[in-house]
Design a protein around this motif. Sequence first.
Motif, PDB file in Angstrom:
ATOM      1  N   HIS A 296     -51.533  55.424 -26.319  1.00  0.00           N
ATOM      2  CA  HIS A 296     -52.448  54.594 -27.118  1.00  0.00           C
ATOM      3  C   HIS A 296     -53.757  54.272 -26.399  1.00  0.00           C
ATOM      4  O   HIS A 296     -54.549  53.467 -26.892  1.00  0.00           O
ATOM      5  CB  HIS A 296     -51.738  53.311 -27.558  1.00  0.00           C
ATOM      6  CG  HIS A 296     -50.598  53.571 -28.487  1.00  0.00           C
ATOM      7  ND1 HIS A 296     -49.295  53.683 -28.061  1.00  0.00           N
ATOM      8  CD2 HIS A 296     -50.574  53.787 -29.828  1.00  0.00           C
ATOM      9  CE1 HIS A 296     -48.514  53.947 -29.098  1.00  0.00           C
ATOM     10  NE2 HIS A 296     -49.263  54.017 -30.173  1.00  0.00           N
ATOM     11  N   LYS A 375     -51.410  43.585 -32.705  1.00  0.00           N
ATOM     12  CA  LYS A 375     -50.258  44.496 -32.796  1.00  0.00           C
ATOM     13  C   LYS A 375     -50.484  45.744 -31.946  1.00  0.00           C
ATOM     14  O   LYS A 375     -49.566  46.226 -31.280  1.00  0.00           O
ATOM     15  CB  LYS A 375     -50.007  44.875 -34.256  1.00  0.00           C
ATOM     16  CG  LYS A 375     -49.494  43.707 -35.076  1.00  0.00           C
ATOM     17  CD  LYS A 375     -49.296  44.092 -36.528  1.00  0.00           C
ATOM     18  CE  LYS A 375     -48.627  42.940 -37.274  1.00  0.00           C
ATOM     19  NZ  LYS A 375     -48.292  43.329 -38.656  1.00  0.00           N
ATOM     20  N   VAL A 376     -51.714  46.245 -31.964  1.00  0.00           N
ATOM     21  CA  VAL A 376     -51.995  47.426 -31.134  1.00  0.00           C
ATOM     22  C   VAL A 376     -51.890  47.039 -29.652  1.00  0.00           C
ATOM     23  O   VAL A 376     -51.481  47.848 -28.817  1.00  0.00           O
ATOM     24  CB  VAL A 376     -53.365  48.032 -31.487  1.00  0.00           C
ATOM     25  CG1 VAL A 376     -53.635  49.268 -30.632  1.00  0.00           C
ATOM     26  CG2 VAL A 376     -53.433  48.399 -32.967  1.00  0.00           C
ATOM     27  N   ARG A 377     -52.214  45.784 -29.341  1.00  0.00           N
ATOM     28  CA  ARG A 377     -52.034  45.331 -27.958  1.00  0.00           C
ATOM     29  C   ARG A 377     -50.557  45.473 -27.541  1.00  0.00           C
ATOM     30  O   ARG A 377     -50.248  45.866 -26.425  1.00  0.00           O
ATOM     31  CB  ARG A 377     -52.497  43.866 -27.824  1.00  0.00           C
ATOM     32  CG  ARG A 377     -52.472  43.360 -26.395  1.00  0.00           C
ATOM     33  CD  ARG A 377     -53.035  41.947 -26.270  1.00  0.00           C
ATOM     34  NE  ARG A 377     -53.085  41.559 -24.860  1.00  0.00           N
ATOM     35  CZ  ARG A 377     -53.490  40.377 -24.416  1.00  0.00           C
ATOM     36  NH1 ARG A 377     -53.904  39.444 -25.276  1.00  0.00           N
ATOM     37  NH2 ARG A 377     -53.516  40.110 -23.131  1.00  0.00           N
ATOM     38  N   THR A 378     -49.662  45.173 -28.444  1.00  0.00           N
ATOM     39  CA  THR A 378     -48.234  45.363 -28.169  1.00  0.00           C
ATOM     40  C   THR A 378     -47.930  46.832 -27.887  1.00  0.00           C
ATOM     41  O   THR A 378     -47.178  47.158 -26.958  1.00  0.00           O
ATOM     42  CB  THR A 378     -47.392  44.860 -29.362  1.00  0.00           C
ATOM     43  OG1 THR A 378     -47.733  43.487 -29.603  1.00  0.00           O
ATOM     44  CG2 THR A 378     -45.905  44.991 -29.090  1.00  0.00           C
ATOM     45  N   LEU A 379     -48.518  47.741 -28.666  1.00  0.00           N
ATOM     46  CA  LEU A 379     -48.281  49.177 -28.435  1.00  0.00           C
ATOM     47  C   LEU A 379     -48.799  49.606 -27.065  1.00  0.00           C
ATOM     48  O   LEU A 379     -48.155  50.392 -26.359  1.00  0.00           O
ATOM     49  CB  LEU A 379     -48.964  50.015 -29.539  1.00  0.00           C
ATOM     50  CG  LEU A 379     -48.448  49.803 -30.965  1.00  0.00           C
ATOM     51  CD1 LEU A 379     -49.260  50.646 -31.950  1.00  0.00           C
ATOM     52  CD2 LEU A 379     -46.971  50.167 -31.054  1.00  0.00           C
ATOM     53  N   ARG A 381     -49.043  47.683 -24.435  1.00  0.00           N
ATOM     54  CA  ARG A 381     -48.115  47.142 -23.433  1.00  0.00           C
ATOM     55  C   ARG A 381     -46.862  48.006 -23.335  1.00  0.00           C
ATOM     56  O   ARG A 381     -46.361  48.276 -22.246  1.00  0.00           O
ATOM     57  CB  ARG A 381     -47.688  45.713 -23.813  1.00  0.00           C
ATOM     58  CG  ARG A 381     -48.790  44.697 -23.716  1.00  0.00           C
ATOM     59  CD  ARG A 381     -48.312  43.345 -24.234  1.00  0.00           C
ATOM     60  NE  ARG A 381     -47.278  42.779 -23.384  1.00  0.00           N
ATOM     61  CZ  ARG A 381     -46.508  41.759 -23.743  1.00  0.00           C
ATOM     62  NH1 ARG A 381     -46.629  41.213 -24.943  1.00  0.00           N
ATOM     63  NH2 ARG A 381     -45.610  41.286 -22.910  1.00  0.00           N
ATOM     64  N   ARG A 382     -46.368  48.455 -24.493  1.00  0.00           N
ATOM     65  CA  ARG A 382     -45.155  49.290 -24.491  1.00  0.00           C
ATOM     66  C   ARG A 382     -45.399  50.617 -23.780  1.00  0.00           C
ATOM     67  O   ARG A 382     -44.496  51.145 -23.127  1.00  0.00           O
ATOM     68  CB  ARG A 382     -44.689  49.539 -25.926  1.00  0.00           C
ATOM     69  CG  ARG A 382     -44.074  48.312 -26.561  1.00  0.00           C
ATOM     70  CD  ARG A 382     -43.663  48.632 -27.991  1.00  0.00           C
ATOM     71  NE  ARG A 382     -43.093  47.464 -28.653  1.00  0.00           N
ATOM     72  CZ  ARG A 382     -42.850  47.411 -29.954  1.00  0.00           C
ATOM     73  NH1 ARG A 382     -43.128  48.465 -30.733  1.00  0.00           N
ATOM     74  NH2 ARG A 382     -42.348  46.315 -30.488  1.00  0.00           N
TER      75      ARG A 382
END
Lengths: 478, 100
Positions: A296, A375-379, A381-382
Amino acid sequence: MHVADVADRVARGELTAEAACARSLEAIAAKDGALHAFLHVARDEALAAARAVDDRRRRGEPLGPLAGVPVAIKDAICTEGLPTTAASKILRGYVPPYDATAVARLRAADAIVVGKTNLDEFAMGSSTENSAYGVTRNPWDPSRTPGGSSGGSAVAVAAGMAPCALGSDTGGSIRQPASLTGTVGLKPTYGRVSRYGLIAFASSLDQIGPFASDVRGAARVLSVLAGRDPRDATSLDAAVPDLEAACGREVRGLRVGVPDEYFAEGLAPEVGESVRAALRALEERGCVLRPVRLPHTSYAVATYYVLATAEASSNLARYDGVRYGLRVDPRLDLRAMIGATRDAGFGAEVKRRILLGTFVLSSGYYDAYYLKAQKVRTLLRRDFDDVFREVDVVCSPVSPTPAFKFGEKLADPIAMYLSDVYTLPASLAGLPAMSVPCAPTRAGLPVGLHVVARPLEEATMLSVAAACEAAFPCASPL
Amino acid sequence: MAGPTIDRSLVLHVARLASLSLDEGEADRLAGELATIVEYVAQLGALDTRDVPPTAHVFLDRMPLRADEPRPGLTREQALAQAPSVEGEGFAVPAFVERK
């Protein structure tokens, strides 16, 4: 002289703090007219503080780990009794009634604050060109910027005006100028260092960290800064290991992830060559290189500019001409006074970001922009969670290009934003990350290696950075 | 995502929300710049995030709250020392209550 050399010689009585401080002030007097790293030099206060350290040594009192070490402070960090402007007209003449916790800890460790350094206004920029008080020049080539936003702190160290400095890093504002000036610059894990007294830009991303002329110096300053502070609810209650010892630790067997996405289109070939040479040097010292994917990555710039501007629009609402700073008051009503004050006090980039941030938070757009970016910040981080199951650190370039010329990216905000493409993902994930100099370009411009580690694993990051430093010893340019 | 039209009137509306007085030339220039940036960030719309929770903050789970106890802060003199205008024991601002 590096941080540890100064402090250890002062502690042994081989050098007085006053002499160390005077040397720094002389370098500032000789060089800063051309470079403009400093917005304020605290000559008298610094000499008085240095003499007090020397007096305590003469009385046989124990000295702190930064005894007599001159330190420059980014002007976004509050210093009691010294002007603090964030390089904005809206804070011209502001003198905080308190020290930031980071500054208080430096003083308690017997460091000497020599002055306040230039930055992009409110740390919003990547070249220090957005300062309301003039640009800072890169000592390696004065026709080029030092990067930003902590450009003044980077130049203070690069030009030998101080062995260390404080910066703040929201999306790369310590690491990118460190890379462009051949200094060591470290952004700690989010929460490792108190933000109390740091003028807020984007609170979920901002982090104070050190610049130093060597890796060990950065480690020593960070060990002074790190730790829980009851005044910052987001500071972490986590043990701080011996960071300086980590700088001498073997790197044999450490797994170094090399993300494909950071060597793609947009990377200047010479920067790529330097970074690959640094990776080979790590391999020769026993590190195991592994290709990894951070899929990402290309969304980080857009994610960052939504989230950071949203938070900035809220944080900068406090500048209203009422309690401190500028007031423009053409005998109007309250709302008009506030609007006129903010219009006159903020520069173009700050207004652009306040407006973008207000827009993405406004009714009708919140879900599509702000919530989406969270939400993209979560991606993002993942991506790192997955990679750090396979490797111990991730290494890459810090900046896609070496130092660029004045004006080169000012006309195009997105080109400027893209100069942070490699530093933003670690910021969004809250990870510790640093820049350490590797081989310069053929034209002699510095290039930094970016080392990113798991949360709170600054020690591992420092071991790898020290190994890179040993392979590419770099000298101060002036 | 279908992008909104960023024009002068939207910029002036947002500027009002942000308490920024902009003149019309500034509003026109910023409309162009913001349109470019908003178009760039619209790429996020391409990602499927239906089951992805938002991240507001990275380590919220490990941030202990301190006890809610009063403790000394700035004195009144310190708090007022930097104010552009002071009256008596407070910050002075232009009138904001409409007169009859």
